[in-house]
Design an enzyme around this catalytic site. Structure first.
Site, PDB file in Angstrom:
ATOM      1  N   HIS A 126      35.264  40.639  39.615  1.00 47.99           N
ATOM      2  CA  HIS A 126      36.222  39.925  38.765  1.00 47.99           C
ATOM      3  C   HIS A 126      35.664  38.560  38.380  1.00 47.99           C
ATOM      4  CE1 HIS A 126      40.042  37.386  38.351  1.00 47.99           C
ATOM      5  NE2 HIS A 126      40.075  38.229  37.337  1.00 47.99           N
ATOM      6  N   SER A 127      35.678  38.254  37.096  1.00 45.69           N
ATOM      7  CA  SER A 127      35.345  36.926  36.596  1.00 45.69           C
ATOM      8  C   SER A 127      33.918  36.524  36.990  1.00 45.69           C
ATOM      9  CB  SER A 127      36.393  35.933  37.116  1.00 45.69           C
ATOM     10  OG  SER A 127      36.348  34.724  36.418  1.00 45.69           O
ATOM     11  N   TYR A 128      33.758  35.408  37.715  1.00 46.20           N
ATOM     12  CA  TYR A 128      32.443  34.968  38.188  1.00 46.20           C
ATOM     13  C   TYR A 128      31.697  36.072  38.924  1.00 46.20           C
ATOM     14  CZ  TYR A 128      29.689  33.117  42.168  1.00 46.20           C
ATOM     15  OH  TYR A 128      28.751  32.922  43.155  1.00 46.20           O
TER      16      TYR A 128
END
Length: 241
Positions: free
Chosen positions: A76-78
């Site tokens: 998720h994300s980073y």
């Protein structure tokens, strides 16, 4: 039975997946949702030496220690950076890469390369008293909320788990030099509601590195979809198991 390894994004902890894990487990699958170094039960390890490579080591270490194979690796994300480099290290153990509203790098890129707005966060951290802490992004007016979470009870729960991000995480490059990693199938899941200014997805190429057509799904919710739409997210992940 499939094995899912869910990797949280910057500032969060493994608890961010609390609503998704039981849904996957109830379908008969094995699920891991660890906190990376510096977060959750590892918050005491937060320090300026913690970087992207540290988090890659966390994920690869878990895969090796638990002898996991055929892993559906979700970032998720980073953590799109984290799972990319982790898959490069152990490509034979990964069945699928899932980029969940995530950064999608190419070899040698940092978070700032993938998402240029990150450069501002790096500059602020380097000029701060600590010289390395990147505090969580602030809550914004609806519909952005706190990482896309707007329900007051959920916001309070999320805020309690957040920790500062070491700037090194945003400065270290990914390593994608093993051709075997390019053969791993990829799925991209984009959250479409409440994107703050400067937070944009890179266009997903029509053809993925393994030569297959791109698989891109969307969820009509904010960035932290594991909190706001856990059932819908689990439903998409179960299609890959």
């Amino acid at each position: 039975m499939s094995t899912y390894l869910l990797v949280h994004g910057a500032w969060h902890s493994g608890r961010s997946w609390d609503r998704v894990v039981p849904l996957l487990e109830s379908a008969g699958h094995r699920v891991f949702a660890p906190s990376l170094t510096g977060y959750g039960d590892k918050a005491h390890l937060l320090g300026p030496e913690v970087g992207l490579d540290t988090h890659v080591d966390d994920v690869v270490g878990l895969i090796i220690d638990e002898d996991l194979t055929d892993v559906v690796l979700v970032g998720h994300s980073y953590a799109g950076l984290v799972i990319s480099s982790a898959a490069n290290r152990v490509p034979d153990r990964i069945a699928e890469l899932v980029y969940l509203d995530a950064m999608v790098p190419v070899d040698g890129e940092t978070a700032a390369d993938v998402m240029p707005v990150t450069r501002h966060l790096i500059d602020l951290a380097l000029k701060s008293d600590s010289g390395w802490r990147v505090p969580p992004l602030p809550e914004l007016p609806h519909p952005q909320g706190l990482f896309g979470v707007t329900d007051p009870e959920d916001v309070a729960w999320l805020r309690a788990m957040l920790s500062d991000q070491p700037v090194r995480c945003l400065q270290e490059p990914v390593h994608l030099d093993d051709p075997a990693a390019a053969a791993i199938p990829r799925t991209h899941i984009h959250c479409t509601v409440g994107k703050p200014e400067g937070i944009d997805h890179r266009p997903v190429p029509a053809i993925q590195p393994n030569g297959a057509p791109a698989q891109v799904w969307e969820l009509p919710t904010g960035h932290d979809c594991m909190i706001t739409m856990p059932d819908e997210l689990a439903g998409l992940l179960l299609k890959l198991g």
